[in-house]
Design a protein around this motif. Structure first.
Motif, mmCIF file in Angstrom:
data_model
loop_
_atom_site.group_PDB
_atom_site.id
_atom_site.type_symbol
_atom_site.label_atom_id
_atom_site.label_comp_id
_atom_site.label_asym_id
_atom_site.label_seq_id
_atom_site.Cartn_x
_atom_site.Cartn_y
_atom_site.Cartn_z
ATOM 1 N N GLY A 186 2.696 13.375 -1.867
ATOM 2 C CA GLY A 186 3.027 12.176 -2.629
ATOM 3 C C GLY A 186 4.435 11.659 -2.403
ATOM 4 O O GLY A 186 4.794 10.568 -2.850
ATOM 5 N N LYS A 240 5.411 11.455 2.911
ATOM 6 C CA LYS A 240 5.593 12.130 4.204
ATOM 7 C C LYS A 240 4.786 11.472 5.325
ATOM 8 O O LYS A 240 5.341 11.160 6.381
ATOM 9 C CB LYS A 240 5.220 13.603 4.045
ATOM 10 C CG LYS A 240 5.427 14.438 5.287
ATOM 11 C CD LYS A 240 5.287 15.912 4.973
ATOM 12 C CE LYS A 240 4.059 16.213 4.104
ATOM 13 N NZ LYS A 240 2.797 15.725 4.695
ATOM 14 N N THR A 272 3.344 8.472 5.441
ATOM 15 C CA THR A 272 3.819 7.099 5.658
ATOM 16 C C THR A 272 5.134 7.108 6.439
ATOM 17 O O THR A 272 5.326 6.327 7.374
ATOM 18 C CB THR A 272 4.078 6.402 4.293
ATOM 19 O OG1 THR A 272 2.977 6.656 3.430
ATOM 20 C CG2 THR A 272 4.259 4.925 4.447
ATOM 21 N N GLU A 281 6.509 0.064 1.319
ATOM 22 C CA GLU A 281 5.284 0.722 1.783
ATOM 23 C C GLU A 281 4.929 0.370 3.226
ATOM 24 O O GLU A 281 4.176 1.078 3.871
ATOM 25 C CB GLU A 281 4.128 0.350 0.851
ATOM 26 C CG GLU A 281 4.332 0.870 -0.565
ATOM 27 C CD GLU A 281 3.067 0.813 -1.378
ATOM 28 O OE1 GLU A 281 2.250 1.732 -1.269
ATOM 29 O OE2 GLU A 281 2.903 -0.178 -2.114
HETATM 30 P P1 GDP Z 1 2.446 12.151 1.366
HETATM 31 O O1 GDP Z 1 1.460 12.794 0.437
HETATM 32 O O2 GDP Z 1 3.814 12.721 1.183
HETATM 33 O O3 GDP Z 1 2.033 12.143 2.793
HETATM 34 O O4 GDP Z 1 2.607 10.656 0.859
HETATM 35 P P2 GDP Z 1 2.062 9.273 1.455
HETATM 36 O O5 GDP Z 1 2.710 8.987 2.775
HETATM 37 O O6 GDP Z 1 0.592 9.250 1.404
HETATM 38 O O7 GDP Z 1 2.713 8.254 0.419
HETATM 39 C C1 GDP Z 1 2.439 8.290 -0.961
HETATM 40 C C2 GDP Z 1 2.609 6.894 -1.545
HETATM 41 O O8 GDP Z 1 3.973 6.506 -1.515
HETATM 42 C C3 GDP Z 1 1.848 5.835 -0.760
HETATM 43 O O9 GDP Z 1 1.258 4.943 -1.663
HETATM 44 C C4 GDP Z 1 2.950 5.136 0.049
HETATM 45 O O10 GDP Z 1 2.640 3.809 0.356
HETATM 46 C C5 GDP Z 1 4.103 5.230 -0.912
HETATM 47 N N1 GDP Z 1 5.427 5.168 -0.243
HETATM 48 C C6 GDP Z 1 5.900 5.943 0.757
HETATM 49 N N2 GDP Z 1 7.170 5.588 1.078
HETATM 50 C C7 GDP Z 1 7.504 4.553 0.268
HETATM 51 C C8 GDP Z 1 8.690 3.747 0.100
HETATM 52 O O11 GDP Z 1 9.730 3.912 0.761
HETATM 53 N N3 GDP Z 1 8.639 2.788 -0.874
HETATM 54 C C9 GDP Z 1 7.519 2.583 -1.640
HETATM 55 N N4 GDP Z 1 7.572 1.624 -2.556
HETATM 56 N N5 GDP Z 1 6.423 3.329 -1.517
HETATM 57 C C10 GDP Z 1 6.390 4.291 -0.581
#
Ligand code: GDP
Length: 296
Positions: free
Chosen positions: A111, A114, A116, A277
């Motif tokens: 969450g 990572k 993204t 995002e």
């Molecule tokens: P992971 O579980 O760490 O791989 O997380 P994800 O990459 O799936 O991201 C989790 C959520 O955070 C998603 O809805 C992304 O779009 C959002 N997100 C990631 N980086 C950013 C950012 O810099 N700004 C915003 N507003 N949202 C982000």
């Protein structure tokens, strides 16, 4: 906007000093009392705040500052310098191996952003004429593999993925070999995340580090989580020796605690910040510019 409360309070405090023809030790102390409260309220680590305020006081209550023609402005400059230092001083750039590919392990809790961020980093490198390869090692979450594949397709970047039954460590190893064959100069490995830091996660990441000798291990943390992000960084750094941190969600209304504490507490520089995002929303982190933004 990020740091809004902190910026407003610091700017209001320092404004009182700006125009003064004469600044006394008491003026500096009074201003530092307010600076201290503003930083604590922004969720900056209390020890970091204490050291910061002491350093500013020591440098500001100096004859050369006090007797200068613009003492108020000199004090503000000290605050600006120290804020910049607190966030790492100068920009800390992404490693580039002399013997490509440069291997980057992306680690972090679920969450945090990572997956993204891994795609955003590929986009960033692509714009600088590099040829990145994305590697899907978050095998415990099939959705993460799919997510990376979709992002890779969107960017036209190769994604190395295998079945859910393959071991992340061997996937990473195979990916590095494949990247060499395909002349990719960066390998960005999206590792597994969990909800909490646990032994199993850490030992898998440590095994992967052994196996692929990464040039960078970047921890992705959510700036909105403040001191929790700093604690997570401390844990990861102790176990894995991180080379840097990526702070995500700086486009939100985060108070500033993580950005201002993480370098001072862990010694790891912030290398990039996530500003949204979209895949283009990743920026290299410049401590001086961030300090300038906070102080207005
Ligand atoms: P992971 O579980 O760490 O791989 O997380 P994800 O990459 O799936 O991201 C989790 C959520 O955070 C998603 O809805 C992304 O779009 C959002 N997100 C990631 N980086 C950013 C950012 O810099 N700004 C915003 N507003 N949202 C982000």
């Amino acid at each position: 906007m990020a740091f809004e409360g902190l910026a407003e309070r610091l700017q209001a405090t320092l404004k009182k000093l700006r125009g003064k023809g004469k600044v006394t030790e008491a003026d500096v102390k009074e201003a530092m009392r307010e600076v201290r409260l503003a930083l604590l309220e922004a969720d900056v680590n209390f020890k970091v705040v204490k050291d910061f305020v002491n350093r500013v006081k020591e440098r500001a209550v100096d004859q050369e500052v006090m007797k200068s023609l613009t003492p108020g402005q000199q004090v503000i400059k000290v605050v600006n310098d120290e804020l910049t230092q607190l966030m790492g001083g100068s920009q800390s750039k992404l490693a580039q191996s002399h013997r490509p590919p440069t291997v980057v392990m992306m680690v972090g809790l679920q969450g945090a952003g990572k997956t993204t961020t891994t795609a955003k980093l590929a986009r960033y490198l692509q714009k600088q004429n590099h040829h990145p390869m994305l590697v899907a090692c978050d095998v415990y979450r099939p959705a993460a593999i799919k997510q990376l594949q979709v992002l890779g397709e969107q960017l036209n970047v190769p994604v190395f993925a295998k079945g859910e039954n393959d071991r992340p460590v061997s996937i990473a190893q195979e990916a590095v070999t494949k990247a060499k064959e395909e002349h990719c100069d960066y390998v960005l490995i999206d590792t597994a995340g969990r909800l909490h830091v646990d032994e199993e996660l850490m030992s898998e990441l440590a095994d992967m580090r052994e196996a692929v000798s990464p040039d960078e291990i970047l921890l992705v943390v959510d700036a909105m989580t403040g001191q929790d992000a700093v604690n997570v960084a401390e844990r990861f750094h102790r176990e894995l020796e991180l080379s840097g941190v990526v702070l995500t969600k700086l486009d939100g209304d985060t108070r500033g605690g993580a950005a201002l504490s993480v370098k001072a507490v862990t010694g790891c520089p912030i290398k990039f910040v996530g500003m949204g995002e979209k895949v283009d929303a990743l920026e290299p982190f410049h401590p001086d510019r961030m300090a300038g933004r906070i102080l207005g």
